[in-house]
Write a protein that holds these residues in place. Sequence first.
Motif, PDB file in Angstrom:
ATOM      1  N   TYR A  81      83.383-124.614  57.378  1.00 18.07           N
ATOM      2  CA  TYR A  81      82.698-124.584  58.668  1.00 18.07           C
ATOM      3  C   TYR A  81      82.479-125.998  59.182  1.00 18.07           C
ATOM      4  CZ  TYR A  81      81.438-119.839  57.112  1.00 18.07           C
ATOM      5  OH  TYR A  81      81.480-118.563  56.645  1.00 18.07           O
ATOM      6  N   LYS A  82      82.073-126.849  58.271  1.00 13.23           N
ATOM      7  CA  LYS A  82      81.759-128.214  58.688  1.00 13.23           C
ATOM      8  C   LYS A  82      83.012-128.944  59.153  1.00 13.23           C
ATOM      9  CE  LYS A  82      78.839-130.799  56.931  1.00 13.23           C
ATOM     10  NZ  LYS A  82      77.924-131.638  56.184  1.00 13.23           N
ATOM     11  N   VAL A  83      84.088-128.745  58.429  1.00 13.73           N
ATOM     12  CA  VAL A  83      85.326-129.409  58.803  1.00 13.73           C
ATOM     13  C   VAL A  83      85.751-128.975  60.205  1.00 13.73           C
ATOM     14  CG1 VAL A  83      87.788-129.527  58.285  1.00 13.73           C
ATOM     15  CG2 VAL A  83      86.114-129.746  56.451  1.00 13.73           C
ATOM     16  N   LEU A  84      85.454-127.714  60.502  1.00 19.40           N
ATOM     17  CA  LEU A  84      85.849-127.183  61.802  1.00 19.40           C
ATOM     18  C   LEU A  84      84.837-127.522  62.882  1.00 19.40           C
ATOM     19  CD1 LEU A  84      87.200-123.740  60.646  1.00 19.40           C
ATOM     20  CD2 LEU A  84      88.485-125.814  61.180  1.00 19.40           C
ATOM     21  N   GLY A  85      83.807-128.286  62.510  1.00 17.37           N
ATOM     22  CA  GLY A  85      82.901-128.771  63.533  1.00 17.37           C
ATOM     23  C   GLY A  85      81.591-128.042  63.663  1.00 17.37           C
ATOM     24  N   ALA A  86      81.195-127.284  62.646  1.00 24.06           N
ATOM     25  CA  ALA A  86      79.895-126.636  62.706  1.00 24.06           C
ATOM     26  C   ALA A  86      78.811-127.663  62.423  1.00 24.06           C
ATOM     27  CB  ALA A  86      79.827-125.507  61.685  1.00 24.06           C
ATOM     28  N   ASP A  87      77.751-127.663  63.238  1.00 22.74           N
ATOM     29  CA  ASP A  87      76.669-128.607  62.954  1.00 22.74           C
ATOM     30  C   ASP A  87      75.674-127.964  61.985  1.00 22.74           C
ATOM     31  OD1 ASP A  87      75.302-126.810  64.457  1.00 22.74           O
ATOM     32  OD2 ASP A  87      75.075-128.109  66.216  1.00 22.74           O
ATOM     33  N   SER A  88      74.663-128.762  61.604  1.00 20.81           N
ATOM     34  CA  SER A  88      73.771-128.285  60.535  1.00 20.81           C
ATOM     35  C   SER A  88      73.031-127.032  60.963  1.00 20.81           C
ATOM     36  CB  SER A  88      72.784-129.374  60.137  1.00 20.81           C
ATOM     37  OG  SER A  88      72.039-129.781  61.266  1.00 20.81           O
ATOM     38  N   SER A  89      72.724-126.929  62.268  1.00 22.74           N
ATOM     39  CA  SER A  89      71.922-125.769  62.669  1.00 22.74           C
ATOM     40  C   SER A  89      72.713-124.477  62.462  1.00 22.74           C
ATOM     41  CB  SER A  89      71.460-125.924  64.124  1.00 22.74           C
ATOM     42  OG  SER A  89      72.247-125.161  65.001  1.00 22.74           O
ATOM     43  N   ILE A  90      73.986-124.507  62.809  1.00 25.23           N
ATOM     44  CA  ILE A  90      74.744-123.259  62.659  1.00 25.23           C
ATOM     45  C   ILE A  90      75.043-122.984  61.191  1.00 25.23           C
ATOM     46  CG2 ILE A  90      77.126-124.112  62.941  1.00 25.23           C
ATOM     47  CD1 ILE A  90      77.251-121.596  64.943  1.00 25.23           C
ATOM     48  N   VAL A  91      75.273-124.037  60.418  1.00 24.77           N
ATOM     49  CA  VAL A  91      75.492-123.846  58.980  1.00 24.77           C
ATOM     50  C   VAL A  91      74.258-123.246  58.344  1.00 24.77           C
ATOM     51  CG1 VAL A  91      75.805-125.044  56.797  1.00 24.77           C
ATOM     52  CG2 VAL A  91      77.235-125.644  58.759  1.00 24.77           C
ATOM     53  N   LEU A  92      73.090-123.806  58.698  1.00 24.13           N
ATOM     54  CA  LEU A  92      71.832-123.281  58.165  1.00 24.13           C
ATOM     55  C   LEU A  92      71.642-121.827  58.572  1.00 24.13           C
ATOM     56  CD1 LEU A  92      69.243-126.168  58.631  1.00 24.13           C
ATOM     57  CD2 LEU A  92      69.958-125.073  56.508  1.00 24.13           C
ATOM     58  N   ARG A  93      71.988-121.550  59.842  1.00 24.54           N
ATOM     59  CA  ARG A  93      71.801-120.175  60.294  1.00 24.54           C
ATOM     60  C   ARG A  93      72.703-119.216  59.522  1.00 24.54           C
ATOM     61  NH1 ARG A  93      72.627-120.134  66.370  1.00 24.54           N
ATOM     62  NH2 ARG A  93      72.882-122.389  66.130  1.00 24.54           N
ATOM     63  N   ILE A  94      73.962-119.609  59.367  1.00 21.42           N
ATOM     64  CA  ILE A  94      74.876-118.703  58.650  1.00 21.42           C
ATOM     65  C   ILE A  94      74.385-118.454  57.236  1.00 21.42           C
ATOM     66  CG2 ILE A  94      77.212-118.431  57.731  1.00 21.42           C
ATOM     67  CD1 ILE A  94      78.256-119.932  60.152  1.00 21.42           C
ATOM     68  N   LEU A  95      73.988-119.546  56.560  1.00 23.66           N
ATOM     69  CA  LEU A  95      73.509-119.410  55.181  1.00 23.66           C
ATOM     70  C   LEU A  95      72.255-118.538  55.128  1.00 23.66           C
ATOM     71  CD1 LEU A  95      73.949-122.959  53.637  1.00 23.66           C
ATOM     72  CD2 LEU A  95      75.038-120.838  52.896  1.00 23.66           C
ATOM     73  N   SER A  96      71.298-118.826  56.060  1.00 22.06           N
ATOM     74  CA  SER A  96      70.048-118.071  56.049  1.00 22.06           C
ATOM     75  C   SER A  96      70.304-116.607  56.326  1.00 22.06           C
ATOM     76  CB  SER A  96      69.086-118.607  57.105  1.00 22.06           C
ATOM     77  OG  SER A  96      68.931-119.980  56.959  1.00 22.06           O
ATOM     78  N   TYR A  97      71.130-116.338  57.340  1.00 16.42           N
ATOM     79  CA  TYR A  97      71.389-114.949  57.693  1.00 16.42           C
ATOM     80  C   TYR A  97      72.033-114.208  56.534  1.00 16.42           C
ATOM     81  CZ  TYR A  97      70.502-116.158  62.611  1.00 16.42           C
ATOM     82  OH  TYR A  97      69.931-116.560  63.769  1.00 16.42           O
ATOM     83  N   GLU A  98      72.948-114.884  55.873  1.00 14.49           N
ATOM     84  CA  GLU A  98      73.630-114.187  54.776  1.00 14.49           C
ATOM     85  C   GLU A  98      72.616-113.765  53.708  1.00 14.49           C
ATOM     86  OE1 GLU A  98      76.902-116.268  52.997  1.00 14.49           O
ATOM     87  OE2 GLU A  98      77.046-114.817  51.363  1.00 14.49           O
ATOM     88  N   THR A 104      75.633-112.599  67.606  1.00 10.60           N
ATOM     89  CA  THR A 104      75.926-114.036  67.614  1.00 10.60           C
ATOM     90  C   THR A 104      76.944-114.406  66.551  1.00 10.60           C
ATOM     91  OG1 THR A 104      74.291-114.755  66.013  1.00 10.60           O
ATOM     92  CG2 THR A 104      73.511-114.428  68.269  1.00 10.60           C
ATOM     93  N   LEU A 105      77.557-115.554  66.764  1.00  7.52           N
ATOM     94  CA  LEU A 105      78.582-116.037  65.834  1.00  7.52           C
ATOM     95  C   LEU A 105      78.027-116.163  64.421  1.00  7.52           C
ATOM     96  CD1 LEU A 105      81.368-117.303  65.273  1.00  7.52           C
ATOM     97  CD2 LEU A 105      80.370-119.513  65.860  1.00  7.52           C
ATOM     98  N   ALA A 106      76.814-116.773  64.337  1.00  6.67           N
ATOM     99  CA  ALA A 106      76.239-117.008  63.006  1.00  6.67           C
ATOM    100  C   ALA A 106      76.001-115.688  62.292  1.00  6.67           C
ATOM    101  CB  ALA A 106      74.939-117.791  63.126  1.00  6.67           C
ATOM    102  N   LEU A 107      75.468-114.704  63.026  1.00  2.00           N
ATOM    103  CA  LEU A 107      75.217-113.395  62.427  1.00  2.00           C
ATOM    104  C   LEU A 107      76.515-112.749  61.991  1.00  2.00           C
ATOM    105  CD1 LEU A 107      72.445-111.663  64.551  1.00  2.00           C
ATOM    106  CD2 LEU A 107      72.455-112.030  62.083  1.00  2.00           C
ATOM    107  N   ARG A 108      77.506-112.771  62.924  1.00  7.89           N
ATOM    108  CA  ARG A 108      78.795-112.167  62.581  1.00  7.89           C
ATOM    109  C   ARG A 108      79.383-112.823  61.351  1.00  7.89           C
ATOM    110  NH1 ARG A 108      79.813-112.181  67.997  1.00  7.89           N
ATOM    111  NH2 ARG A 108      81.073-114.066  67.960  1.00  7.89           N
ATOM    112  N   GLN A 109      79.334-114.176  61.383  1.00  6.11           N
ATOM    113  CA  GLN A 109      79.944-114.918  60.293  1.00  6.11           C
ATOM    114  C   GLN A 109      79.274-114.595  58.961  1.00  6.11           C
ATOM    115  OE1 GLN A 109      82.723-116.320  60.831  1.00  6.11           O
ATOM    116  NE2 GLN A 109      82.805-116.582  58.599  1.00  6.11           N
ATOM    117  N   SER A 110      77.911-114.523  58.981  1.00  7.62           N
ATOM    118  CA  SER A 110      77.218-114.279  57.709  1.00  7.62           C
ATOM    119  C   SER A 110      77.510-112.865  57.230  1.00  7.62           C
ATOM    120  CB  SER A 110      75.725-114.525  57.865  1.00  7.62           C
ATOM    121  OG  SER A 110      75.245-113.877  59.010  1.00  7.62           O
ATOM    122  N   ALA A 111      77.603-111.926  58.166  1.00  4.88           N
ATOM    123  CA  ALA A 111      77.930-110.564  57.751  1.00  4.88           C
ATOM    124  C   ALA A 111      79.315-110.536  57.118  1.00  4.88           C
ATOM    125  CB  ALA A 111      77.879-109.631  58.947  1.00  4.88           C
TER     126      ALA A 111
END
Lengths: 228, 836, 234
Positions: free
Chosen positions: B743-760, B454-461
């Motif tokens: 991420y937010k500026v580019l339109g990431a909502d809180s769920s994906i931001v939270l996911r990226i942060l959590s995954y990292e 997933t994007l969030a996983l890839r991004q956090s990695a």
Amino acid sequence: MSSPILKAAHVSKHYNIGERRAVVLHNVSLELEPGEFAVISGASGSGKTTLLTILSGLDKPSNGRVWLADEDITDLDENGLAPLRNRLIGFVFQAFHLVPSLTSLENIMFPAELNRDPEASEKASHLLNRVGLWEQRDNRPEQLSGGEKQRVAICRALINNPRLVFADEPTGNLDSENSREVVELLLELQQEFNTTLLLATHSSAITDRADRILSLHDGRLVKNDIRP
Amino acid sequence: MMIHYRFLLEELRYGGKQVLTFVVCVALSIATLTALNSFRRDIHGSLIDEARALQGGDIIIHAHQPISEELEGTIDTLAQEQDFQQQSTLEFYTVALSEDKDTSLFSSIKAVESSYPFFGTIEIASGRKLGEVLKPGSVVVAQEVLERLDLAVGGLLNIGDVAFEIADVVTFESMRPVSFLTLGPRIFVSMADVDRLGLLGRGSRVEHEILIQLADPANADRLSETLSAVATPRVERVETAKNARSRVKVFFDNLLFFLSCISILTLMLSGIGMQGSLSAILYQKQNVIAVTKAFGASNRYLLIQYLAMVSFMGACGSVIGVIAGYLIKRLFPLLFRDLLPQDVGYAFHPVDALEGIVLGIFVVTVFTLLPLHRLGAVKPVMIFRHETGSEKPGAAPLLAGIICTVFLILLVVRQIDDLKIGIFFVIGLILLIGTVALAASASLWLLKRSTLPTLALRQSAKSLYRPGNASRSIVITLTSAISVLLLIFLLKLNLFATFIESYPENAPNLFCIDIQQDQKDLFQSVVGEEVVMFPVIRARLLSINNTMINAEQERQRKTDNLGREFNLTYRETLLEDEIISDGNSLFGDSKSLPSGVVALSVLDSIAEIGEIGLHDRLRFNIQGVEIDAQVTSIRSRTKSRLYPFFYFVFDSGTLEAAPQTFFAAMHLPKSLIPDMITAITAQLPNVSTINVADMADRFGQLMKRLSVIVTFFASFSIMAGCLILVSTIFATRLDRIKETVYYKVLGADSSIVLRILSYEHAMLAFLSSLMAVLFAEAAAWLICRNVFDIAYHPHWHVAALTVLSSIILLVLIGLASSVGIIRQRPAVYLQQQNSV
Amino acid sequence: MITTIKPNVLSRTILLFMMAVILLAGISCDSSPPPEQQEPAENKTMTDSRGVIVAMGDSLTSGLGVPPEDAYPAQLERLLAERGHDYRVINAGISGETSSGARSRVNWVLKLKPDIVILETGANDGLRGIDPALIEDNIEQIIVRLKQEDITIVLAGMMMVTNLGKDYIANFKSIYPRLAQKHQVILMPFFLQDTATETSKNQADGIHPNSEGYSIITANLLPFVEKAITSDSQ
């Protein structure tokens, strides 16, 4: 006549610094038509960047309201704004603000991926080719020059085909040659994508080419001219 | 050079949480060590007191024969020169007779002078002092003497040629606290009466002692050496209270050793925390530092400012640490309740506080060396260029590493008082950290190679590899911290599993030994219920595969030796707590054995010592008769070593004819045991009973208490570990916040931001804790098998819990450190980015 | 409820526990060398045509604290060989054994098919103040059992330490001549003749003979053993 893509009514912004209240914007109202190229001009500290961030929903006005494509965004929360930021609008910043951990291609793809666009990769590749940076597709921002960075940023702003692009002093960190190229690119792509472009700058060279000129002075909108 | 106080104050104020973390780390690092060292001094003092009470003197000279004239003369001369007190005692067995000489009792006579004892207590029924009661012509006896000989105080008792008047009853002797292995009850006689007893002289067996009381106990070692030089070797033994091998002392030495190790680990973890938080402070201040330099501040000036700041924080931490140490020590009486002699003083001396402060200064100096050195690497140009290129590390980290190592070795050696172990300890730690570093690089490399769904996983990695990332050092820090914590807990769990949990409620609590063959039925009927009796046959091992056992070599072994006399048994089945670890069945196919050779099962522990394997041929001398046996299986025990066990189990048959006694193990309700013992000894006087119900209870309580103590100390390590997590995550949060804004500026909502942060954070935690689990398990296994020599159970659920809680904790900390950005409009953060 | 806990509950607990564990684990405290070190493998009992003398006894026989070849059975075997007697002397001594232990072991020792048994027991009973009547009964039963098998017996007499009191040592000492008389066995009046109380002939514990002590004991024992050999071969 179509409805305005962007509308602001009586927008003010002030900050409280201790006991002092600093007014940055004062009662600004404006409208932009679809496809327009508008420039906000004014001296440093006149409130250009503040106005741009409020209009784009990156900041909240102290007073007044803002509409994007007929939707009142003034009181939207961050999650409400997220899809608008992703699909309706694009940003280009003076300091580029590319994601440092991503390559040029990945940076461009990112908004499309957020939008679950299955063609994200193809679109990004196409854009990168279009701006002549295909060779640099795997380079990270730290490995790019200022002009290259800004071209990547422009691609990123456009990948989801937004109706409105905000650009805040996009040439502020560039030399004159690169500045010229970036402006040309922005305008070309604006035409191609048929996007509204709102650009804050104090460069008269750019201002001269705008459809509409908004002049700020000490936080007040002193001029709102449409060029013939 | 001047210290700029306002600058300092501002730095401290804006350092905020990091300053707090630093101070708490300093405090943590010295609190437990200070408390422990202070406590150690108390214990040593009181244990010496106790050793004196047990021995009755500062120095004791002991011999099986009259003390040589030469030694006696030396003592007399020195006593006058050095002004110390001495007295003699004699101890021997005799058969005492009742007043009418009808009944006799084998008794232990102790002849003493009126000043006896110098130390310790002898309690007498009347409450008076022994010296007051014990006049020539009288005796003071144990209650048992009166009962067995049907006598009363005031009656007459015949010892040797003399009839003594019984003056009083002795109820307690601190020199003889255990009446477990004494053959007869005590009778005190006056030294003045000894000669007329007619029992001493040629052909008598008497233990002679001279007790010495010193004005200054510190002279004991010196005097003891002088006397040892004069004493007849191997015949006259000179001991001091201090070096008397007291089991209690050994026990506490071991306990304090373990606690010291935990405290040193706490200190190390705190040190890493200090380093991390100081780095974070300086990282946040990088621009300020660059600007200051741009205006002409020299490195020296800056170094002094920050040195002053660190010293101030270190001082605060040290003071808090010493106070905490004092408070912790106040808890010790509660923690160590029942474990210690009651007269231990829990004083907190100025020297304890001083030691704490000095330790604090050392710790702070050592662990801030590297971050402060990096100050010099900050260039004014950084104001203009945001992307910080990674500086090539110079010799400084190496130097800092060497200083750290040397410091640690010194500290460990001082703390655990053993150069070899200290060096091993530190080398082990360095190896651990080195291996962790390699493993961290390898696992990060692997992660980079892998494709994530997933994007969030890839991004956090990808975030883990952002330019200038600290992922590797975060993983190293976290892995080290978590593995140390897990190691402590695994060791604790395994130790206690061996010593507590494996002694369950229904374990045998009454043992009977020396039941004779013809007493089996009688014993069974006395006990009533069905009781299992194991035959016990005494024998010696002569050879293994025709190689003779060398008794002299065997005696050199620290472990059990093969040269001693063993107790063999025979039976047909495995016991409940046994498994076969090698071989098909207990005695295999007995038909395959050559005639005259008996099947034998060997316990793994002795098999290891003697390098005995399956099919080996062992020859025993069973009370004069030699028997050949072939090993048909190796057994392991699954439960505690508190159960009775037999090294060598023979197939029944051949050995049934051998002289044997029987051994019975029973579990009875505690309240019924005394009556049972009475019944058994009445009918079978030769049978010895061992009641371990009380012992097991006390032992269990003792172990639980130890568990509490260890957990208490380990909790400081956990605190330090958590601080590391917090400070590491906070130190690197600026990078994450920056990306989150994008991420937010580019339109990431809180769920994906939270996911990226959590995954990292989850990835960091997962990688670190997974490696930590592997390292801790390996280290704990090594230590359990090789140092403690106990069975090892990996406790994988604890390991899993460690991984899980690390992930949860790290994700929570990570989110807490950057969650503010999720609800706020990005403009604020963008402006911060622009302003620098 | 015990309110005045004596100086150290812990030390006692641990001590008791260690002892219990030691006892239960079957770890006897002595770590003396094995009583004999014979060449293994070849089953001598089968092939050896020599006569068999079994030295049955306690630590004084097993040779606690001296090398196996210095204990008296080994010395005796060498001495007998020198003097042309073709006998094997098997060390069947067990440290710490009392007369009760010896009595329960006698059938097992018969497995060795001895021609002569040198019986040395009772010292451990005496050091524990065991009733001399019990000791006498035990030794008597052993003698009776051995005689049933037609074994020639050399009974080693023992004396007790003075400190046990005149009555006890007198009773103890009288056991051996009385039994020897009653059952017509060869009596060595005192096993430790010339070594007891001699510091130079004993180990540091003052009880167990050293190698030199064992040489004296062996020499003292020889005439009684030769007498037994004579009667055995008849």
